[in-house]
Design a protein around this motif. Structure first.
Motif, PDB file in Angstrom:
ATOM      1  N   PHE A   1      51.315  48.361  41.655  1.00  0.00           N
ATOM      2  CA  PHE A   1      51.679  48.003  40.277  1.00  0.00           C
ATOM      3  C   PHE A   1      51.586  46.636  39.963  1.00  0.00           C
ATOM      4  N   ALA A   2      51.053  45.953  40.908  1.00  0.00           N
ATOM      5  CA  ALA A   2      51.217  44.304  40.609  1.00  0.00           C
ATOM      6  C   ALA A   2      50.022  44.147  39.427  1.00  0.00           C
ATOM      7  N   ALA A   3      50.519  43.482  38.189  1.00  0.00           N
ATOM      8  CA  ALA A   3      49.497  43.196  37.254  1.00  0.00           C
ATOM      9  C   ALA A   3      50.109  42.433  36.219  1.00  0.00           C
ATOM     10  N   GLU A   4      49.492  41.807  35.259  1.00  0.00           N
ATOM     11  CA  GLU A   4      49.874  41.021  34.257  1.00  0.00           C
ATOM     12  C   GLU A   4      50.007  42.261  33.360  1.00  0.00           C
TER      13      GLU A   4
ATOM     14  N   SER B   1      47.819  38.889  26.996  1.00  0.00           N
ATOM     15  CA  SER B   1      46.485  38.731  27.136  1.00  0.00           C
ATOM     16  C   SER B   1      45.695  38.514  25.840  1.00  0.00           C
ATOM     17  N   ILE B   2      46.382  38.535  24.743  1.00  0.00           N
ATOM     18  CA  ILE B   2      45.435  38.015  23.786  1.00  0.00           C
ATOM     19  C   ILE B   2      45.574  36.493  23.619  1.00  0.00           C
ATOM     20  N   SER B   3      46.465  35.992  23.959  1.00  0.00           N
ATOM     21  CA  SER B   3      46.555  34.552  23.941  1.00  0.00           C
ATOM     22  C   SER B   3      46.047  33.815  25.353  1.00  0.00           C
ATOM     23  N   ASN B   4      46.105  34.465  26.205  1.00  0.00           N
ATOM     24  CA  ASN B   4      45.682  33.961  27.607  1.00  0.00           C
ATOM     25  C   ASN B   4      45.086  35.096  28.522  1.00  0.00           C
ATOM     26  N   PRO B   5      43.722  35.309  28.154  1.00  0.00           N
ATOM     27  CA  PRO B   5      43.086  36.731  28.941  1.00  0.00           C
ATOM     28  C   PRO B   5      42.674  36.194  30.320  1.00  0.00           C
TER      29      PRO B   5
ATOM     30  N   ILE C   1      43.910  35.069  33.258  1.00  0.00           N
ATOM     31  CA  ILE C   1      44.897  35.464  34.152  1.00  0.00           C
ATOM     32  C   ILE C   1      44.989  37.204  34.227  1.00  0.00           C
ATOM     33  N   PHE C   2      44.577  37.865  33.220  1.00  0.00           N
ATOM     34  CA  PHE C   2      44.621  39.103  33.527  1.00  0.00           C
ATOM     35  C   PHE C   2      43.464  39.695  34.115  1.00  0.00           C
ATOM     36  N   LEU C   3      42.329  38.996  34.002  1.00  0.00           N
ATOM     37  CA  LEU C   3      41.105  39.402  34.784  1.00  0.00           C
ATOM     38  C   LEU C   3      41.338  39.240  36.166  1.00  0.00           C
ATOM     39  N   GLU C   4      42.033  37.975  36.477  1.00  0.00           N
ATOM     40  CA  GLU C   4      42.194  37.479  38.034  1.00  0.00           C
ATOM     41  C   GLU C   4      42.986  38.528  38.612  1.00  0.00           C
ATOM     42  N   THR C   5      44.215  38.923  38.126  1.00  0.00           N
ATOM     43  CA  THR C   5      45.045  39.576  38.739  1.00  0.00           C
ATOM     44  C   THR C   5      44.863  41.181  38.863  1.00  0.00           C
ATOM     45  N   ASN C   6      44.450  41.487  37.486  1.00  0.00           N
ATOM     46  CA  ASN C   6      44.495  43.093  37.495  1.00  0.00           C
ATOM     47  C   ASN C   6      43.117  43.382  37.870  1.00  0.00           C
ATOM     48  N   ILE C   7      41.802  42.690  38.085  1.00  0.00           N
ATOM     49  CA  ILE C   7      40.874  43.000  38.748  1.00  0.00           C
ATOM     50  C   ILE C   7      40.601  42.598  39.736  1.00  0.00           C
ATOM     51  N   ILE C   8      40.313  41.143  40.129  1.00  0.00           N
ATOM     52  CA  ILE C   8      40.100  40.697  41.421  1.00  0.00           C
ATOM     53  C   ILE C   8      41.271  41.102  42.563  1.00  0.00           C
ATOM     54  N   GLY C   9      42.220  40.877  41.933  1.00  0.00           N
ATOM     55  CA  GLY C   9      43.689  41.186  42.906  1.00  0.00           C
ATOM     56  C   GLY C   9      43.556  42.617  43.435  1.00  0.00           C
TER      57      GLY C   9
ATOM     58  N   THR D   1      38.559  50.471  25.362  1.00  0.00           N
ATOM     59  CA  THR D   1      39.603  49.400  25.428  1.00  0.00           C
ATOM     60  C   THR D   1      39.798  48.494  24.172  1.00  0.00           C
ATOM     61  N   SER D   2      40.689  47.983  23.798  1.00  0.00           N
ATOM     62  CA  SER D   2      41.153  47.428  22.692  1.00  0.00           C
ATOM     63  C   SER D   2      41.500  45.913  22.841  1.00  0.00           C
ATOM     64  N   SER D   3      42.178  45.774  23.940  1.00  0.00           N
ATOM     65  CA  SER D   3      42.970  44.339  24.344  1.00  0.00           C
ATOM     66  C   SER D   3      42.293  43.844  25.490  1.00  0.00           C
TER      67      SER D   3
END
Ligand code: NAD
Ligand code: TDX
Length: 340
Positions: free
Chosen positions: A81-84, A90-94, A96-104, A149-151
Motif C-alpha cells: 500500500f505504501a505510496a505517495e 504530485s502536481i506541485s512535487n512529482p 517523490i512520487f516517482l521515488e516511492t511509487n516506482i523505485i520503492g 494517465t493524467s497526473s
C-alpha cells in the motif's frame, strides 16, 4: 501465514491491518511504514500491542532496511500500500512520487524475489486508466482498458503496475494487482475530498470545490476494498489484474451538499475554486471480473458508509485535530490560499 503490509499507518493500509487481524486471528501481520506526513502511528494504537502484529518504521526505498525486515520475518505474502497518494501534491512535487511509487515498489519486489514469497500484491488505482467522458455512462474501465494517465501520481502508479507485470514475466514473481476506485471511511487523511469537506464544515470554513464540482468519482467504503484484497491474495490468479469498484458514481458537488446536509450546515459554505490541473472528468469501474471469479460484492451502500464515516470523524476529533493543527496548516495555505 505471515503478511507484510507496507503503508499500514496510512488510510487503507491501517483499515486492512484491522480487517486481517479480525478475520484471520492466526496470521502474523508485519507493518512497514516510514511515517511520512500521511502516516500516523496513533492510527495503529489499538493493535500496536497485539502479539500477532509488528511495526517497523522503514522506508520502502531503503534496500538494506527492507532486506533486514524480510530476513527477520520470512514473510509469505507482501501487500504494497505504501505510496505517495495525493494527486494535488504530485502536481506541485512529482519527484517523490516517482521515488516511492516506482523505485520503492522495485526494492520490495527484489526482496520478494530473494526471499521467495508466495505472493506480491500491488495495490493500484483506477486512475491508471485516465478518465472517461461525463456524457457516456455506458463506458466503464475494464482490466483491458489501456493505461492512459493524467497526473504525475497516476503515471507513477501505472509505471509501478508495468514493473510488477514485468517482474512476473521476467522473473516469474508471483504477483497480483488490484485497481480500486475512490475509497472513503475512517482514518482518511484530511487532504482528501470527503474528510476535507467534513472537517471544514465542522469548523465553519469554506468548502473548496474544484471547477463546478461536476467531476465524477466511483466511491467504495474502505472495508469493501480490504475484503477484495483479502480474496485476491488467497484466491486470485497469479499474474492477473482485478478492478475493484461498487458502481457508485457521484458528482463531487452532490457529495459536498450531502455532507453539509448531514452536518446541518449551510450550502453558502461552498466556494467554487480554480480547477485542478489536468483534472480527470470521470472514473467508473466495471467490477465483473472480481465478482465472477472471486465472488466479491461490496457490502456497504454509500448511504450507510457516508453516515458511518461522518460519525467516525465526529467521534474522533482528536485524531484529525492533531493532524490539521500541525504542518498541514502550511500545506493548506499553499493549496487554498487564505480560504477561510
Ligand atoms: P495514504 O497516503 O493515506 O497512506 C500512505 C502510507 O504510505 C502512509 O502511512 C505513509 O507514511 C506510507 N509511505 C509513504 N511513502 C513511504 C515510503 N517511502 N516507505 C514506507 N512507507 C511510506 O494512502 P491511502 O489512501 O491509504 O492509499 C494506499 C494505497 O492505495 C496507495 O498505493 C494508493 O495509490 C492506493 N489507492 C488509494 C485509493 C484511495 O481512494 N485512497 C484508491 C485506490 C488505490
Ligand atoms: O479540495 C478539493 N476539492 C475538490 O473539488 C479536493 C481535495 C478534491 N476535489 C475533487 C477532486 C476530485 O475530482 O474531489 C475529487 C476527489 O479528490 P481526491 O479526494 O483528491 O481524490 P482523487 O483525486 O479522485 O484520487 C483518489 O482516488 C484514487 C485518491 O487520492 C488516490 O490515491 C486514488 O488512487
Amino acid at each position: 501465514m505471515k503478511i507484510i503490509v507496507t503503508g499500514g499507518a496510512g488510510f487503507i493500509g491501517s483499515n486492512f491491518i484491522f480487517y486481517m487481524l479480525r478475520n484471520h486471528p492466526d496470521y502474523e501481520i508485519i507493518c512497514i511504514d516510514s511515517l511520512t506526513y500521511a502516516g500516523n502511528l496513533s492510527t495503529l494504537s489499538s493493535v500496536i500491542n497485539d502479539p500477532h502484529f509488528r511495526f517497523y518504521k522503514a522506508d520502502i526505498r531503503d534496500r538494506e532496511a527492507i532486506d533486514r525486515i524480510f530476513a527477520e520475518n520470512n514473510p509469505n505474502i507482501i501487500v504494497n500500500f505504501a505510496a505517495e497518494s495525493h494527486v494535488d501534491r504530485s502536481i506541485s512535487n512529482p519527484g517523490i512520487f516517482l521515488e516511492t511509487n516506482i523505485i520503492g515498489t522495485s526494492v520490495l519486489m527484489d526482496a520478494a524475489r530473494k526471499y521467495k514469497v508466495s505472493r506480491f500484491h500491488q495495490v493500484s488505482t483506477d486512475e491508471v486508466y485516465g478518465d472517461l467522458p461525463l456524457d457516456r455512462p455506458d463506458m466503464l474501465f475494464t482490466e483491458s482498458t489501456p493505461l492512459h494517465t493524467s497526473s504525475p501520481y497516476s503515471a507513477s502508479k501505472a509505471s509501478a503496475d508495468l514493473l510488477v507485470l514485468a517482474y512476473h514475466r521476467t522473473y516469474n514473481l508471483p504477483v497480483t494487482i488490484s485497481r480500486c476506485s475512490n475509497n472513503y471511511g475512517p482514518y482518511q487523511f484530511p487532504e482528501k475530498l470527503i474528510p476535507l469537506m467534513i472537517i471544514n464544515a465542522l469548523n465553519n470554513k469554506k468548502l473548496p470545490v474544484y471547477g463546478q464540482g461536476l467531476n465524477v468519482r466511483d466511491w467504495l467504503y474502505v472495508e469493501d476494498h480490504c475484503k477484495a484484497i483479502d480474496l485476491i491474495i488467497h484466491n486470485g490468479k497469479i499474474g492477473e489484474v482485478y478492478n475493484i469498484g461498487g458502481h457508485n458514481e457521484m458528482h463531487n458537488i452532490d457529495i459536498v451538499k450531502l455532507i453539509l446536509k448531514k452536518l446541518k450546515k449551510s450550502e453558502s459554505l461552498i466556494e467554487f475554486v480554480t480547477d485542478r490541473k489536468g483534472h480527470d472528468l470521470r472514473y467508473a469501474i466495471n467490477p465483473e471480473k472480481i465478482h465472477n471469479e472471486l465472488g466479491w460484492l461490496p457490502e456497504t451502500s454509500f448511504a450507510i458508509g457516508i453516515n458511518k464515516t461522518i460519525d467516525w470523524y465526529l467521534s474522533n476529533c482528536g485524531w484529525w485535530q492533531e493532524i490539521v493543527s500541525g504542518e498541514y496548516q502550511n500545506y493548506y495555505k499553499k493549496m487554498y490560499g487564505d480560504n477561510k
